[in-house]
Design a protein around this motif. Structure first.
Motif, PDB file in Angstrom:
ATOM      1  N   SER C 236       5.185 -12.796  10.538  1.00 42.46           N
ATOM      2  CA  SER C 236       4.884 -14.182  10.071  1.00 42.46           C
ATOM      3  C   SER C 236       6.476 -14.391   9.134  1.00 42.46           C
ATOM      4  N   ALA C 237       6.961 -15.425   9.914  1.00 44.78           N
ATOM      5  CA  ALA C 237       8.447 -15.655   9.466  1.00 44.78           C
ATOM      6  C   ALA C 237       8.425 -16.044   8.053  1.00 44.78           C
ATOM      7  N   ASN C 238       7.481 -16.712   7.527  1.00 41.18           N
ATOM      8  CA  ASN C 238       7.493 -17.262   6.276  1.00 41.18           C
ATOM      9  C   ASN C 238       6.889 -16.077   5.196  1.00 41.18           C
ATOM     10  N   PHE C 239       5.810 -15.356   5.661  1.00 35.07           N
ATOM     11  CA  PHE C 239       5.375 -14.339   4.653  1.00 35.07           C
ATOM     12  C   PHE C 239       5.705 -12.832   4.816  1.00 35.07           C
ATOM     13  N   GLN C 240       6.480 -12.505   5.768  1.00 36.39           N
ATOM     14  CA  GLN C 240       6.607 -11.204   6.097  1.00 36.39           C
ATOM     15  C   GLN C 240       7.233 -10.355   4.847  1.00 36.39           C
ATOM     16  N   TRP C 241       8.094 -10.991   4.372  1.00 41.12           N
ATOM     17  CA  TRP C 241       8.807 -10.439   3.138  1.00 41.12           C
ATOM     18  C   TRP C 241       7.899  -9.956   1.966  1.00 41.12           C
ATOM     19  N   ILE C 242       6.866 -10.849   1.676  1.00 40.66           N
ATOM     20  CA  ILE C 242       5.734 -10.829   0.596  1.00 40.66           C
ATOM     21  C   ILE C 242       4.763  -9.892   1.428  1.00 40.66           C
ATOM     22  N   HIS C 243       4.611  -9.788   2.458  1.00 40.05           N
ATOM     23  CA  HIS C 243       3.679  -8.667   2.867  1.00 40.05           C
ATOM     24  C   HIS C 243       4.014  -7.619   2.722  1.00 40.05           C
ATOM     25  N   PHE C 244       5.308  -7.418   3.113  1.00 38.95           N
ATOM     26  CA  PHE C 244       5.537  -5.880   2.697  1.00 38.95           C
ATOM     27  C   PHE C 244       5.824  -5.778   1.421  1.00 38.95           C
ATOM     28  N   PHE C 245       6.318  -6.507   0.535  1.00 44.75           N
ATOM     29  CA  PHE C 245       6.539  -6.291  -0.984  1.00 44.75           C
ATOM     30  C   PHE C 245       5.035  -6.050  -1.531  1.00 44.75           C
ATOM     31  N   CYS C 246       4.355  -6.882  -1.091  1.00 46.96           N
ATOM     32  CA  CYS C 246       2.830  -6.721  -1.958  1.00 46.96           C
ATOM     33  C   CYS C 246       2.158  -5.446  -1.456  1.00 46.96           C
ATOM     34  N   SER C 247       2.430  -5.059  -0.133  1.00 46.63           N
ATOM     35  CA  SER C 247       1.728  -3.767   0.061  1.00 46.63           C
ATOM     36  C   SER C 247       2.437  -2.714  -0.178  1.00 46.63           C
ATOM     37  N   SER C 248       3.680  -2.912  -0.559  1.00 38.61           N
ATOM     38  CA  SER C 248       4.594  -1.683  -1.220  1.00 38.61           C
ATOM     39  C   SER C 248       3.848  -1.302  -2.787  1.00 38.61           C
ATOM     40  N   LEU C 292      -5.842  -5.138  -7.480  1.00 39.63           N
ATOM     41  CA  LEU C 292      -5.444  -6.302  -7.511  1.00 39.63           C
ATOM     42  C   LEU C 292      -4.302  -6.734  -6.460  1.00 39.63           C
ATOM     43  N   ALA C 293      -3.566  -5.608  -6.258  1.00 44.93           N
ATOM     44  CA  ALA C 293      -2.496  -5.914  -5.102  1.00 44.93           C
ATOM     45  C   ALA C 293      -3.038  -5.953  -3.879  1.00 44.93           C
ATOM     46  N   MET C 294      -4.183  -5.440  -3.603  1.00 44.04           N
ATOM     47  CA  MET C 294      -4.692  -5.397  -2.339  1.00 44.04           C
ATOM     48  C   MET C 294      -5.569  -6.523  -1.964  1.00 44.04           C
ATOM     49  N   ILE C 295      -6.092  -7.185  -2.932  1.00 47.63           N
ATOM     50  CA  ILE C 295      -6.843  -8.368  -3.019  1.00 47.63           C
ATOM     51  C   ILE C 295      -5.873  -9.397  -2.625  1.00 47.63           C
ATOM     52  N   THR C 296      -4.617  -9.366  -3.236  1.00 44.74           N
ATOM     53  CA  THR C 296      -3.599 -10.343  -3.037  1.00 44.74           C
ATOM     54  C   THR C 296      -3.090 -10.406  -1.606  1.00 44.74           C
ATOM     55  N   TYR C 297      -2.908  -8.882  -1.160  1.00 44.66           N
ATOM     56  CA  TYR C 297      -2.478  -8.845   0.210  1.00 44.66           C
ATOM     57  C   TYR C 297      -3.463  -9.282   1.255  1.00 44.66           C
ATOM     58  N   THR C 327      -9.244  -3.655   7.976  1.00 40.90           N
ATOM     59  CA  THR C 327     -10.624  -3.222   7.524  1.00 40.90           C
ATOM     60  C   THR C 327     -10.347  -1.734   6.911  1.00 40.90           C
ATOM     61  N   VAL C 328      -9.764  -0.928   7.753  1.00 40.97           N
ATOM     62  CA  VAL C 328      -9.908   0.582   7.546  1.00 40.97           C
ATOM     63  C   VAL C 328      -8.703   0.765   6.572  1.00 40.97           C
ATOM     64  N   ALA C 329      -7.603   0.046   6.661  1.00 43.41           N
ATOM     65  CA  ALA C 329      -6.507   0.581   5.755  1.00 43.41           C
ATOM     66  C   ALA C 329      -6.518  -0.359   4.352  1.00 43.41           C
ATOM     67  N   VAL C 330      -7.119  -1.467   4.416  1.00 43.40           N
ATOM     68  CA  VAL C 330      -7.111  -1.859   2.975  1.00 43.40           C
ATOM     69  C   VAL C 330      -8.575  -2.590   2.573  1.00 43.40           C
ATOM     70  N   ALA C 353      -7.101   6.252  -2.163  1.00 45.52           N
ATOM     71  CA  ALA C 353      -5.748   6.357  -2.357  1.00 45.52           C
ATOM     72  C   ALA C 353      -5.073   6.933  -1.187  1.00 45.52           C
ATOM     73  N   LEU C 354      -5.780   7.988  -0.718  1.00 43.20           N
ATOM     74  CA  LEU C 354      -5.079   8.597   0.436  1.00 43.20           C
ATOM     75  C   LEU C 354      -5.368   7.833   1.617  1.00 43.20           C
ATOM     76  N   ILE C 355      -6.307   7.112   1.764  1.00 45.26           N
ATOM     77  CA  ILE C 355      -6.614   6.131   2.856  1.00 45.26           C
ATOM     78  C   ILE C 355      -5.682   5.041   2.710  1.00 45.26           C
ATOM     79  N   VAL C 356      -5.142   4.643   1.559  1.00 48.04           N
ATOM     80  CA  VAL C 356      -4.204   3.430   1.544  1.00 48.04           C
ATOM     81  C   VAL C 356      -2.834   4.049   1.888  1.00 48.04           C
ATOM     82  N   VAL C 357      -2.331   5.281   1.806  1.00 48.58           N
ATOM     83  CA  VAL C 357      -1.181   5.709   1.977  1.00 48.58           C
ATOM     84  C   VAL C 357      -0.963   5.974   3.500  1.00 48.58           C
TER      85      VAL C 357
END
Lengths: 176, 315, 417
Positions: C236-248, C292-297, C327-330, C353-357
């Motif tokens: 997503s050209a507009n949201f890519q950076w925030i997707h990556f940031f938020c998931s980090s 909280l970050a996952m919900i935002t993501y 579904t599986v990862a988040v 946490a392991l699933i998230v990683v």
């Protein structure tokens, strides 16, 4: 062979000369006035010259197929007719008189800056030959392979990596 | 260029802080992407797919002009057109440009067309090249003549240009450990274009399937070809808008995807997609420090206050 | 290690001085207070080390092959797929999992949540090592690794996203070194250095947030250069950076939970009681932040789909794969976390946490490899590429373990501080 060439060259000269002569008199050209064979050597860097049998081709194609509107005969193409319906026979008839050898040279490209220029897409000599010849050959089933008409010189073989220059190493590339 | 050098010097002088990176970035970005008006007299090539007969002369001439390695088969061997999975791409069925050839011609048998069609592939020399805008060492430049050229002496080999190029043009010498580099068509810039001469492939083309000229002239020419032969051409000039416009333009007798063109290439420069991110950079750099230091002060005040309250209680 | 800790009362080292009052030398500290023979014995007794030895025996020659004969001999990187596992896993996968440093730095130093203090150093170290090894992965992948400083000093292309990544990762790496140095100085006994760093801690933390926001985002933004190549659902050209940031954010937090779990299980001898006692609660606390970050993501992922009007893609095969990933990862770990936080269940949090990683790595591989060139063909990495990746990752684990064994990361230094 060399004698034959000389004969052709003479014929060419006579043909062009007579063309000029006849055009001066305002007569339409007749096929029999044209040279019998024309030697084309614009690809001499890579290929031997091509002996084009003009006479033979006049029996297979209409003059206007190649000499569009320059013979004083109305052209068949609709868009050409608009302007050239009554065009008189031109002073010059050979392909190279209109189709430039150096089509993409700086001078040739500069002519496009003239906004009055109508024929902006006129192909160069080589393009004109091939587009017309190959186009027609495709339709009538004439030879269309490059080397059907052109015999490759050594320099051509060198460029095409053909003949004695053919690649020997195989399967060396890629690495993966 | 001069401007660029000055920028660099200021940049180094200004220190290595993030803020400088940002201001540089903003300045360069608007210069490179926003206000840049292209070179008005830049040259291009119009490729007419209806004219190409697949003689491979362009491939041969390119190989000779650029001193590229020996091909696997002679250039007048037409069996290459029928190769499936040739080397260069592991899963790609078609031939493509590789580190050994800057241009190739592919054959397409299109249903409804009684003869095969041929399409030449090489660098399209974009007006706003994605490779150039994605390169973090400025290895690419767009010359006023229209070529996109590459400087191997500064390249780091990150291959982002290959990711960014919408036409999959730049290739990399993966086989070289010590002198790898990007290989791609350079419009014969050094040997010909600079002097106003057409590239080797154009010069050799017997069919004048390749027309060399000013890009603006070529666009006009292409339009007039379409106008005077509406039955012969699809009403589209590929490269007029694709990727923000390319120096190489194409006319085709059939829908472009049928002769191997990627018709999903966006009609704007690739850098436009990156801009959203680039614009947030200065904001983050300016707002974050104040914001987070503020948070810190607030939370410390809370600490101090609770400390104070506790003290009061003890008293 | 357990055997030795039982035998020798002065091991593990937590102080400059031995119980008899004499000082530990650096060599003794490095050998964990064991004799060389003992150290060797415990080293070979550990089955993990045997696994590492095998990995190194296979991987090292392949790594040498890469540097002598070129990338082409060990990878399937091609003109269509310029990037493979080294970047897909090593750079794009490891960097988000290393966001822990700035997350906990911010929590503890800026927001004053001193309760997270016991795990702060681990988070900082996790960040430092993650970045360092991501850079090493980059060094394996770059065509001309010896030109790494070029974008910094020789030829600058400041309008490129990668330029930002390079600068920010480099600066942030130094910030992280500075943040981890206090533990090293304590261990070394050079307190001046430690105090100097302490005085800069606020500045370091704030610059950590800035740099992290930008380069975590920039790694995502790198893919906005490939709008026609990467599947639209992952781009997503507009949201890519925030997707990556938020998931980090949740990636980094969960990585700390996973690492601390491993430490608790395999390295309990090294932890002090404070760390072990608080760990369950801290894990739950970290999970709360991650939730909280996952919900935002999840929300912004779907906002991006709505923004780009890509709902129709969800009905295709790729769309289903996308939904599977989300579904599986988040979503799954999110549900697990919420349940676990409510029920104070640290074990479930750790599992989540392991699933998230793994999910973060999956997402980054999807973005960089699997859904890249989705309309062309799929590339399968060369086995040698996998071997080198495993090799570098093993060095990461070994370095991680080496430092944890010695520096006061999960225990508090008893000597002068």
């Amino acid at each position: 062979m060399s004698q034959g060439k000389n004969v052709q060259r003479t014929l060419c000269i006579i043909a062009v000369g007579s063309a000029l002569f006849w055009s001066g008199l305002g007569y339409a050209m007749d096929a029999s006035d044209a040279p019998e064979v024309i030697t084309m050597d614009s690809l001499e860097n890579h290929y031997d010259p091509v002996e084009f049998n003009h006479l033979e081709h006049t029996e297979m194609a209409a003059c206007t197929d190649c000499h569009h509107h320059t013979l004083g005969i109305p052209p068949t193409n609709e868009s050409c007719v608009k302007c050239h319906e009554n065009s008189p026979e031109a002073d010059v008839l050979s392909c190279g008189d209109c189709h430039l050898t150096d089509r993409f040279g700086i001078e040739a490209l500069a002519t496009l800056d003239d906004p009055q220029l109508y024929h902006r897409g006129t192909p160069g000599l080589k393009g004109a030959y091939h587009l017309n010849c190959v186009g027609c050959h495709q339709e009538v089933g004439g030879p269309i392979g490059c080397e059907d008409c052109h015999t490759m010189k050594d320099a051509g073989k060198k460029m095409f990596k053909a003949g004695k220059y053919a690649p020997v190493s195989k399967g060396e590339k890629g690495g993966h | 260029m001069k401007n660029k050098i000055i920028n660099r010097r200021n940049f180094i002088k200004g220190g290595l802080g993030g803020a400088v990176v940002a201001s540089q970035l903003k300045g360069k970005e608007s210069q490179a992407a926003g206000a840049f008006d292209h070179y008005p007299d830049s040259m291009g090539v119009l490729v007419d797919v209806t004219r190409c007969v697949g003689c491979r002369s362009c491939e041969a001439a390119c190989n000779q002009e650029q001193g590229l390695p020996e091909p696997e088969k002679p250039f007048n061997d037409y069996s290459v057109f029928d190769e499936v999975h040739p080397h260069g791409g592991h899963g790609r069925e078609e031939r493509r440009t590789t580190e050994y050839n800057y241009t190739i011609v592919n054959k397409y048998n299109v249903p409804g067309v009684d003869h095969p069609l041929f399409r030449k592939i090489q660098c399209n020399h974009c007006l706003e090249p994605a490779c150039l805008t994605s390169c973090f060492v400025n290895a690419y430049s767009k010359t006023p003549e229209g070529a996109v050229v590459y400087d191997p002496t500064v390249c780091v080999g990150c291959r982002t240009c290959m990711i960014a190029c919408p036409f999959y043009v730049p290739t990399f010498k993966y086989g070289s450990a010590f002198k790898p580099r990007i290989m791609k068509c350079v419009f014969c810039h050094e040997t010909r274009l600079k002097e106003g001469r057409p590239p080797a492939c154009v010069e050799i083309c017997p069919q004048e399937a390749l027309t060399f000229g000013k890009r603006t002239d070529l666009l006009e020419m292409a339009k007039s070809r379409i106008r005077s032969n509406p039955d012969k051409y699809v009403d589209h000039i590929y490269g007029e808008k694709e990727a923000g416009g390319t120096a190489w333009l194409y006319l085709s007798p059939v829908e472009f995807d049928k002769v191997g063109f990627d018709v999903h290439v966006p009609h704007e420069p690739v850098i436009n997609f990156v801009r959203d991110f680039l614009s947030i950079v200065p904001m983050v750099l300016l707002i974050w420090p104040a914001l987070f230091t503020g948070f810190h002060l607030l939370s410390n005040r809370k600490d101090a206050k609770s400390q104070h309250d506790e003290d009061n209680q003890e008293v | 290690m357990k055997l030795f800790t039982n035998n020798k009362q002065e091991v593990p080292i937590v102080d400059h001085c031995k119980p008899d009052g004499s000082k530990w030398s650096i060599t003794e500290k490095l050998l964990l207070g064991l004799s060389f023979q003992d150290y060797k014995k415990q080293f070979f007794r550990n089955p993990f080390n045997w696994a590492f030895i095998i990995i190194f025996l296979i991987g090292t020659p392949i790594l040498i092959e890469r540097y002598l004969f070129g990338l082409g001999t060990v990878t399937h990187s091609s003109s269509d797929y310029p990037w493979g596992l080294f970047l897909g896993f090593g750079l794009f996968g490891m960097v988000p999992l290393s966001a822990s440093g700035f997350m906990l730095g911010t929590t503890v130093e800026l927001f004053g949540r001193k309760d997270f203090h016991p795990i702060e150093r681990l988070a900082l170290l996790n960040g430092l090592l993650g970045y360092f090894f991501a850079v090493l992965f980059l060094m394996v992948d770059l065509g001309m690794p010896w030109r790494l400083p070029y974008p910094m000093f020789v030829s600058l292309g400041p309008a490129a996203v990668l330029f930002l990544v390079a600068w920010h990762v480099a600066t942030y790496l130094s910030v992280q070194v500075a943040e981890v140095l206090p533990s090293f100085f304590e261990w070394l006994g050079w307190l001046k250095g430690k105090r100097a760093i302490r005085s800069m801690v606020l500045g370091l933390t704030v610059s950590g947030i800035i740099l992290s926001t930008l380069h975590q985002g920039a790694l995502g933004a790198l893919f906005t250069y490939a709008p026609g190549k990467l599947h639209p659902l992952w781009l997503s050209a507009n949201f890519q950076w925030i997707h990556f940031f938020c998931s980090s954010i949740f990636g980094g937090l969960c990585m700390v939970i996973v690492v601390s779990t491993l430490i608790k299980k395999f390295m309990a001898w090294r932890c002090d009681d404070h760390f072990l006692e608080t760990l369950d609660n801290l894990s739950l606390g970290l999970a709360k932040g991650a939730t909280l970050a996952m919900i935002t993501y999840i929300v912004i992922k779907f906002v991006a789909i709505a923004h780009d009007k890509e709902w129709a893609y969800l009905l295709t095969g790729w769309g289903q794969y996308y939904l599977l990933e989300i579904t599986v990862a988040v979503v799954l770990p999110l549900i697990l976390c919420v349940w676990a936080i409510r029920n104070d269940n640290a074990t479930v949090v750790r599992f989540a946490a392991l699933i998230v990683v793994l999910g973060i790595i999956w997402n980054r591989l999807n973005t960089a490899l699997i859904c890249y060139n989705w309309h062309l063909y799929q590339e399968i990495p060369h086995w040698k590429e996998v071997a080198i990746t495993v090799l570098v990752y093993s060095s990461y684990i070994i370095t991680y373990r080496f430092i944890l064994y010695r520096l006061p990361i999960v225990y508090e230094w008893k000597g002068e501080k």
